[in-house]
Motif scaffolding. Structure first.
Motif, PDB file in Angstrom:
ATOM      1  N   LEU A  40       0.813  -1.213   0.000  1.00 49.13           N
ATOM      2  CA  LEU A  40       0.000   0.000   0.000  1.00 49.13           C
ATOM      3  C   LEU A  40       0.847   1.263   0.000  1.00 49.13           C
ATOM      4  N   ASP A  41       2.081   1.158   0.505  1.00 50.12           N
ATOM      5  CA  ASP A  41       2.960   2.329   0.519  1.00 50.12           C
ATOM      6  C   ASP A  41       4.002   2.297  -0.596  1.00 50.12           C
ATOM      7  N   GLY A  42       3.778   1.448  -1.606  1.00 51.14           N
ATOM      8  CA  GLY A  42       4.584   1.525  -2.822  1.00 51.14           C
ATOM      9  C   GLY A  42       5.764   0.595  -2.909  1.00 51.14           C
ATOM     10  N   ALA A  43       6.012  -0.256  -1.910  1.00 42.02           N
ATOM     11  CA  ALA A  43       7.143  -1.187  -1.971  1.00 42.02           C
ATOM     12  C   ALA A  43       6.802  -2.366  -2.872  1.00 42.02           C
ATOM     13  N   ILE A  44       7.778  -2.826  -3.657  1.00 43.83           N
ATOM     14  CA  ILE A  44       7.544  -3.987  -4.514  1.00 43.83           C
ATOM     15  C   ILE A  44       8.267  -5.233  -3.997  1.00 43.83           C
ATOM     16  N   ALA A  45       8.915  -5.118  -2.837  1.00 44.29           N
ATOM     17  CA  ALA A  45       9.627  -6.264  -2.286  1.00 44.29           C
ATOM     18  C   ALA A  45       9.804  -6.088  -0.785  1.00 44.29           C
ATOM     19  N   VAL A  46       9.992  -7.197  -0.112  1.00 40.97           N
ATOM     20  CA  VAL A  46      10.360  -7.221   1.302  1.00 40.97           C
ATOM     21  C   VAL A  46      11.666  -7.995   1.406  1.00 40.97           C
ATOM     22  N   ARG A  47      12.687  -7.332   1.921  1.00 44.65           N
ATOM     23  CA  ARG A  47      14.031  -7.916   1.974  1.00 44.65           C
ATOM     24  C   ARG A  47      14.466  -8.425   0.598  1.00 44.65           C
ATOM     25  N   LEU A  53       4.846 -10.173  -0.151  1.00 43.14           N
ATOM     26  CA  LEU A  53       3.712  -9.287  -0.395  1.00 43.14           C
ATOM     27  C   LEU A  53       2.493 -10.055  -0.890  1.00 43.14           C
ATOM     28  N   GLY A  54       2.684 -11.266  -1.380  1.00 46.77           N
ATOM     29  CA  GLY A  54       1.609 -11.989  -2.028  1.00 46.77           C
ATOM     30  C   GLY A  54       0.797 -12.844  -1.087  1.00 46.77           C
ATOM     31  N   GLY A  55      -0.126 -13.594  -1.665  1.00 41.78           N
ATOM     32  CA  GLY A  55      -1.004 -14.503  -0.944  1.00 41.78           C
ATOM     33  C   GLY A  55      -1.716 -15.382  -1.951  1.00 41.78           C
ATOM     34  N   PRO A  56      -2.581 -16.290  -1.503  1.00 44.58           N
ATOM     35  CA  PRO A  56      -3.261 -17.198  -2.437  1.00 44.58           C
ATOM     36  C   PRO A  56      -3.986 -16.513  -3.598  1.00 44.58           C
ATOM     37  N   PRO A  57      -4.733 -15.410  -3.377  1.00 37.71           N
ATOM     38  CA  PRO A  57      -5.400 -14.791  -4.543  1.00 37.71           C
ATOM     39  C   PRO A  57      -4.407 -14.275  -5.579  1.00 37.71           C
ATOM     40  N   ASP A  58      -3.324 -13.670  -5.094  1.00 32.63           N
ATOM     41  CA  ASP A  58      -2.307 -13.136  -5.997  1.00 32.63           C
ATOM     42  C   ASP A  58      -1.630 -14.264  -6.762  1.00 32.63           C
ATOM     43  N   ARG A  59      -1.326 -15.367  -6.086  1.00 33.19           N
ATOM     44  CA  ARG A  59      -0.683 -16.497  -6.747  1.00 33.19           C
ATOM     45  C   ARG A  59      -1.596 -17.092  -7.812  1.00 33.19           C
ATOM     46  N   ARG A  60      -2.891 -17.161  -7.542  1.00 36.17           N
ATOM     47  CA  ARG A  60      -3.827 -17.707  -8.524  1.00 36.17           C
ATOM     48  C   ARG A  60      -3.857 -16.845  -9.780  1.00 36.17           C
ATOM     49  N   LEU A  61      -3.919 -15.525  -9.605  1.00 34.11           N
ATOM     50  CA  LEU A  61      -3.924 -14.637 -10.761  1.00 34.11           C
ATOM     51  C   LEU A  61      -2.590 -14.705 -11.498  1.00 34.11           C
ATOM     52  N   ARG A 206      -0.458  -4.739   2.709  1.00 38.54           N
ATOM     53  CA  ARG A 206       0.736  -4.695   3.545  1.00 38.54           C
ATOM     54  C   ARG A 206       1.305  -3.275   3.510  1.00 38.54           C
ATOM     55  N   VAL A 207       1.957  -2.868   4.594  1.00 36.25           N
ATOM     56  CA  VAL A 207       2.708  -1.619   4.650  1.00 36.25           C
ATOM     57  C   VAL A 207       4.127  -1.982   5.030  1.00 36.25           C
ATOM     58  N   VAL A 208       5.102  -1.503   4.263  1.00 34.92           N
ATOM     59  CA  VAL A 208       6.475  -1.991   4.364  1.00 34.92           C
ATOM     60  C   VAL A 208       7.470  -0.931   4.807  1.00 34.92           C
ATOM     61  N   ALA A 209       7.272   0.335   4.363  1.00 37.12           N
ATOM     62  CA  ALA A 209       8.251   1.413   4.555  1.00 37.12           C
ATOM     63  C   ALA A 209       9.536   1.067   3.789  1.00 37.12           C
ATOM     64  N   GLY A 210      10.670   1.620   4.216  1.00 41.53           N
ATOM     65  CA  GLY A 210      11.913   1.400   3.493  1.00 41.53           C
ATOM     66  C   GLY A 210      12.042   2.310   2.288  1.00 41.53           C
ATOM     67  N   GLU A 234     -11.267  -7.737  -6.170  1.00 36.95           N
ATOM     68  CA  GLU A 234     -10.830  -7.792  -4.753  1.00 36.95           C
ATOM     69  C   GLU A 234     -11.030  -9.192  -4.194  1.00 36.95           C
ATOM     70  N   GLU A 235     -10.067  -9.613  -3.374  1.00 39.45           N
ATOM     71  CA  GLU A 235     -10.215 -10.842  -2.585  1.00 39.45           C
ATOM     72  C   GLU A 235      -9.243 -10.787  -1.411  1.00 39.45           C
ATOM     73  N   ASP A 236      -9.738 -11.076  -0.228  1.00 37.81           N
ATOM     74  CA  ASP A 236      -8.924 -11.138   0.996  1.00 37.81           C
ATOM     75  C   ASP A 236      -8.097  -9.879   1.219  1.00 37.81           C
ATOM     76  N   GLY A 237      -8.639  -8.728   0.844  1.00 38.76           N
ATOM     77  CA  GLY A 237      -7.933  -7.474   1.042  1.00 38.76           C
ATOM     78  C   GLY A 237      -6.986  -7.101  -0.078  1.00 38.76           C
ATOM     79  N   PHE A 238      -6.722  -8.006  -1.013  1.00 38.65           N
ATOM     80  CA  PHE A 238      -5.894  -7.703  -2.185  1.00 38.65           C
ATOM     81  C   PHE A 238      -6.759  -7.012  -3.227  1.00 38.65           C
ATOM     82  N   LEU A 239      -6.237  -5.944  -3.825  1.00 40.24           N
ATOM     83  CA  LEU A 239      -6.913  -5.240  -4.910  1.00 40.24           C
ATOM     84  C   LEU A 239      -6.163  -5.515  -6.211  1.00 40.24           C
TER      85      LEU A 239
END
Length: 246
Positions: A40-47, A53-61, A206-210, A234-239
């Protein structure tokens, strides 16, 4: 998954929702769809990686978009960071592809100026569709010469990759729908060159900062793009935004 725009609805068929218009098949260049995920704050990666950042809905798409594409395109840096292997689709997705006249799994095309790869890695040796390496003349004469047995090595520039030449080479191989999976530098280069047709952007809850890179990273565009919203799911909070850029 439910549709919020343009017409609200439930139980969306993802294949129907993301199948491109048939008009793109008339062009010589492939139709280019970029798929990315962002917090939500613009990060495309964590570490350094996007998986957190993903989840089941994102993986399905993600799998549906791959299954629709004739070729998956990725920058070499993203390929290494995300530890790419060959594209793997389940039996149902493979069957759907074959019914559409596509091979069971799409090849992955890697854009690189160096060709510094481990040619014995599973990415190359275990792919059912041999990878395509889009690179420059100097690399073909050097490190790229060792990859000819496991990849289709294509020269698309002298010292810099010419993205229009790269897409033309894919089009000449009968590939009309290219799914680009980043990284952000490649995304920005496509936008600068006027080669970005559609952006599929997943907003993760998710909110990541950095201070990591954004979906596009590079010099500012001469004029901001003004994408048109095709749909919002939308699904499970993912847009899931589908944005037309041309």
């Amino acid at each position: 998954m439910r549709r919020l725009l343009p017409t609200p609805g439930a139980d969306v068929d993802l294949f129907e929702a993301y199948t491109p218009s048939e008009n793109f098949t008339l062009a010589r260049l492939p139709w280019v769809r970029v798929n990315m995920i962002s917090s939500l704050d613009g990060a495309i990666a964590v570490r350094g990686r996007s998986g957190a950042l993903g989840g089941p809905p994102d993986r399905r798409l993600f799998n549906v978009l791959r299954s629709l594409a004739d070729v998956i395109v990725v920058g070499a840096g993203t390929m290494r960071t995300e530890r790419y292997g060959p594209a793997r689709l389940d039996h149902e997705l493979q069957t759907n592809r074959q019914a559409r006249g596509q091979p069971p799994e799409p090849p992955i095309a890697v854009i690189t100026r160096s060709c510094h790869f481990d040619w014995q890695s599973p990415f190359f040796t275990e792919a059912t569709a041999p990878p395509i390496v889009l690179t420059v003349a100097d690399a073909v004469a050097g490190p790229g010469s060792r990859g000819a047995e496991v990849a289709d090595i294509v020269t698309v520039g002298e010292t810099e990759v010419d993205l229009r030449r790269a897409l033309t080479a894919l089009g000449d191989r009968g590939m009309r729908h290219a799914l680009v999976e980043g990284g952000p530098g490649l995304n920005a280069q496509l936008a600068h060159a006027g080669l970005l047709d559609e952006l599929c952007l997943t907003l993760s809850p998710r909110v990541v900062a950095g201070d990591g890179p954004r979906v596009l990273a590079g010099p500012e565009l001469p004029e901001p793009l003004e994408p048109r919203v095709v749909q919002l799911l939308e699904e499970d909070g993912f847009l899931f935004l589908r944005l037309a850029c041309t």
